[in-house]
Design a protein around this motif. Structure first.
Motif, mmCIF file in Angstrom:
data_model
loop_
_atom_site.group_PDB
_atom_site.id
_atom_site.type_symbol
_atom_site.label_atom_id
_atom_site.label_comp_id
_atom_site.label_asym_id
_atom_site.label_seq_id
_atom_site.Cartn_x
_atom_site.Cartn_y
_atom_site.Cartn_z
ATOM 1 N N GLY A 72 0.793 -1.228 0.000
ATOM 2 C CA GLY A 72 0.000 0.000 0.000
ATOM 3 C C GLY A 72 0.819 1.268 0.000
ATOM 4 N N VAL A 73 1.836 1.346 -0.866
ATOM 5 C CA VAL A 73 2.705 2.526 -0.905
ATOM 6 C C VAL A 73 2.055 3.646 -1.710
ATOM 7 C CG1 VAL A 73 4.787 1.135 -0.696
ATOM 8 C CG2 VAL A 73 3.978 1.802 -2.962
ATOM 9 N N ALA A 74 2.463 4.867 -1.424
ATOM 10 C CA ALA A 74 2.036 6.045 -2.195
ATOM 11 C C ALA A 74 3.192 6.426 -3.109
ATOM 12 C CB ALA A 74 1.701 7.195 -1.264
ATOM 13 N N GLY A 91 -1.618 5.352 -5.845
ATOM 14 C CA GLY A 91 -1.563 4.650 -4.576
ATOM 15 C C GLY A 91 -2.879 4.757 -3.846
ATOM 16 N N PRO A 92 -3.041 3.970 -2.841
ATOM 17 C CA PRO A 92 -2.058 2.984 -2.367
ATOM 18 C C PRO A 92 -1.920 1.821 -3.348
ATOM 19 C CG PRO A 92 -4.061 2.882 -1.036
ATOM 20 C CD PRO A 92 -4.258 3.981 -2.012
ATOM 21 N N ARG A 93 -0.688 1.365 -3.521
ATOM 22 C CA ARG A 93 -0.359 0.289 -4.457
ATOM 23 C C ARG A 93 0.558 -0.717 -3.801
ATOM 24 N NH1 ARG A 93 -1.154 0.946 -10.032
ATOM 25 N NH2 ARG A 93 0.200 -0.845 -10.113
ATOM 26 N N ASP A 94 0.460 -1.937 -4.279
ATOM 27 C CA ASP A 94 1.424 -2.961 -3.866
ATOM 28 C C ASP A 94 2.548 -2.989 -4.897
ATOM 29 O OD1 ASP A 94 0.003 -3.591 -1.595
ATOM 30 O OD2 ASP A 94 -1.064 -5.270 -2.513
ATOM 31 N N THR A 116 6.185 4.554 2.265
ATOM 32 C CA THR A 116 5.567 3.376 2.866
ATOM 33 C C THR A 116 4.396 3.829 3.724
ATOM 34 O OG1 THR A 116 6.954 3.447 4.840
ATOM 35 C CG2 THR A 116 7.800 2.184 2.967
ATOM 36 N N GLY A 117 3.515 2.908 4.019
ATOM 37 C CA GLY A 117 2.394 3.223 4.897
ATOM 38 C C GLY A 117 2.769 3.029 6.356
#
Length: 151
Positions: A72-74, A91-94, A116-117
């Protein structure tokens, strides 16, 4: 009674005489130095404008890549549109994440930032322009940011 100074008009014997004021002969140098600095700056700016004009006429390929264990990064990255940098966000993206674009309006000063989240993890960013050596960065931990800049 004191006798006058032989040259006339001078101080009498035993009186204090201030030292003569320093008289500078010749021209001052600082205006010429300042002029030289201004001319060098103007020449540098002109060379930069010509260099940027040549850079923007070339077609370049830009590859963005993000890898790591974070979920779940931006992602924020710049693209070049009409000669201007425009920021895109995802994002959020893997991970992994990749994007490639070809542009003619390329201007140096790009950015790829990955955050990072709260769950943390590790992220690495990489930006490659025309198969040159990539710009890279890595970050780890909660709310950590890896930033690739200057391409």
């Amino acid at each position: 009674m004191s006798t006058p100074h032989p040259g006339g008009g001078g101080p009498a014997h035993g009186q204090w005489v201030p030292p003569p004021a320093h008289v500078r002969k010749g021209r001052r140098k600082w205006p010429w130095v300042l002029l030289a600095v201004v001319l060098l700056l103007a020449g540098g700016c002109a060379a930069l404008v010509v260099g940027l004009a040549e850079e923007t006429d070339k077609t370049v390929r830009v590859r963005y890549e993000v890898t790591g264990s974070a979920k779940g990064v931006a992602i924020a990255y710049t693209t070049w549109q009409g000669g201007a940098l425009v920021t895109q966000k995802e994002g959020p993206r893997d991970l992994p994440w990749r994007k490639e674009l070809t542009t003619k309006d390329f201007v140096k000063g790009g950015l790829l930032a990955v955050t990072t989240g709260k769950g943390g993890g590790t992220v690495s960013c990489s930006v490659t322009v025309n198969d040159r050596r990539p710009w890279t960065a890595t970050a780890s931990g909660p709310d950590a940011t890896a930033t690739c800049t200057g391409f």
